[in-house]
Design a protein around this motif. Structure first.
Motif, PDB file in Angstrom:
ATOM      1  N   ILE A 169       0.941  -1.156  -0.056  1.00 21.68           N
ATOM      2  CA  ILE A 169       0.077   0.087   0.108  1.00 21.68           C
ATOM      3  C   ILE A 169       0.820   1.240  -0.003  1.00 21.68           C
ATOM      4  N   LYS A 238      -6.050   0.264  -3.057  1.00 18.26           N
ATOM      5  CA  LYS A 238      -6.283  -0.710  -1.779  1.00 18.26           C
ATOM      6  C   LYS A 238      -7.415  -1.731  -2.156  1.00 18.26           C
ATOM      7  N   TYR A 241      -5.932  -4.303  -4.400  1.00 19.96           N
ATOM      8  CA  TYR A 241      -5.032  -5.299  -3.268  1.00 19.96           C
ATOM      9  C   TYR A 241      -5.989  -6.316  -2.823  1.00 19.96           C
ATOM     10  N   ASP A 337      -5.002  -0.948   7.303  1.00 17.92           N
ATOM     11  CA  ASP A 337      -5.544  -2.208   6.795  1.00 17.92           C
ATOM     12  C   ASP A 337      -7.177  -1.976   7.055  1.00 17.92           C
TER      13      ASP A 337
END
Length: 371
Positions: A169, A238, A241, A337
């Motif tokens: 990230i 994000k 991911y 996260d």
């Protein structure tokens, strides 16, 4: 409270605060071995930054050597999308909707961004690889490669903690921030590309969709809205991911697909039932609609999607503009996260966009910004 352990983000924020107070002084007093290493890294990066094909291949090869560096695979898959967007400009539909000058301008916009990201991130990868070989961190050399102090701090943290999510990230933040002034806010691209194409292309031409294929014609992905927003691009990274790494089953499927299908730039790579890198049409002859829910009607020819090597010649790029993007400590907040596993369903949306594109091309409808 004083004795409690700092969270990872607190530790990184504190280190970055210190680094901001003492910006790196690039000294020429390096060991000969360091000079040799830097020259080797620059040479390897230059060789592999020839075009979208060489970059995309280099990312995957690095990931297979170092699967702990998640961004290498994320970058590989996103780079494939960049190549598909480039060849779309010479494919069956967009050649009917964009003039040659507009095709060229948009290609150079895509290529510049693709090139800039690689020449920033790949030296970081090679420095990490050499650090592993020497069993000591060599990230003090990053300022000599014009890498942001943000990433130097992150790599040093990663060396100690090996947090693959956080590194990935951070690289998303870094690369999108790196592009912001050099491409997105660049006056030329603002005038010639973004002001013309930003909103018009979003719904019409599906350039805002990032696709992750896997075997069996499956695709997952995300749609980007507000391309010019740095914040939205980081959040997209994000989400991508989460799709690619938080679902272990899909990650394995996507990786197997990537290893089995070398990147050519043609969309035939993932949907050979629909696309072909050979143009089966006859110039000057109009064809009826062929698509229905991403399937060809019976007897219909496939959609032309050329290989990159035949669509575009190599482009020699000017040096990257100097300067460190990192100014605001608040970017550390993006490292949280805070996105769980995502489904990434995009096939229906992508098929609708492809259908709209076919209709526009068949009618040779002039998109408003082309008038």
């Amino acid at each position: 409270m004083r004795n409690r352990h700092k969270t990872p983000l607190e530790s990184i924020r504190e280190e970055l605060r210190k680094r901001k107070k003492r910006p790196p002084a690039i000294s020429n007093a390096l060991a000969l071995s360091d000079h040799k290493l830097l020259n080797k890294i620059r040479l390897l990066t230059h060789e592999r930054n020839l075009n979208n094909l060489t970059r995309t291949k280099a990312y995957l090869e690095f990931y297979l050597r170092h699967p702990e560096v998640h961004w290498a695979f994320l970058g590989h898959m996103v780079s494939r999308n960049g190549g598909w967007n480039m060849t779309d400009l010479k494919g069956e539909f967009l050649t009917k909707l964009l003039s040659e000058k507009e095709q060229e301008t948009f290609f150079h916009f895509l290529e510049r961004g693709n090139w800039l990201i690689f020449q920033d991130v790949y030296p970081q990868f090679l420095l990490y690889e050499e650090s592993l070989k020497q069993n000591r961190p060599l990230f003090y050399l990053m300022p000599h490669l014009q890498v942001s102090i943000f990433m130097e701090t992150i790599w040093n943290y990663f060396w100690r903690v090996r947090d693959s999510y956080l590194l990935c990230i951070a690289l998303v933040i870094n690369e999108q921030s790196y592009l912001e002034q050099r491409v997105i806010q660049n006056a030329h691209y603002q005038k010639e590309v973004l002001s013309k194409l930003e909103f018009q292309l979003q719904d019409w031409l599906s350039f805002n969709q990032i696709l992750f294929p896997s075997e069996g014609e499956k695709i997952k992905g995300q749609t980007l809205h507000q391309f010019q927003s740095l914040h939205e691009r980081i959040l997209l990274g994000k989400r991508l991911y989460a799709i690619l790494f938080k679902n272990k089953e899909f990650h394995a499927q996507a990786l197997d697909w990537a290893k089995l299908h070398p990147h050519t730039g043609s969309r035939r790579d993932y949907w050979p039932h629909l696309f072909h890198y050979v143009n089966e049409g006859i110039p000057g002859i109009a064809y009826p609609l062929r698509l229905k829910s991403c399937r060809l009607l019976k007897g219909a020819r496939k959609i032309y999607s050329p290989k990159l090597e035949y669509a575009w010649k190599h482009v020699s790029q000017p040096e990257a503009e100097p300067g460190d993007w990192f100014q605001d400590l608040n970017v550390v907040d993006y490292l949280e996260d805070d996105i769980g596993m995502m489904d990434g369903e995009i096939k229906s949306e992508y098929c609708k966009a492809l259908g709209r594109l076919e209709v526009a091309a068949l009618a040779q409808k002039t998109i408003p910004f082309l008038e």
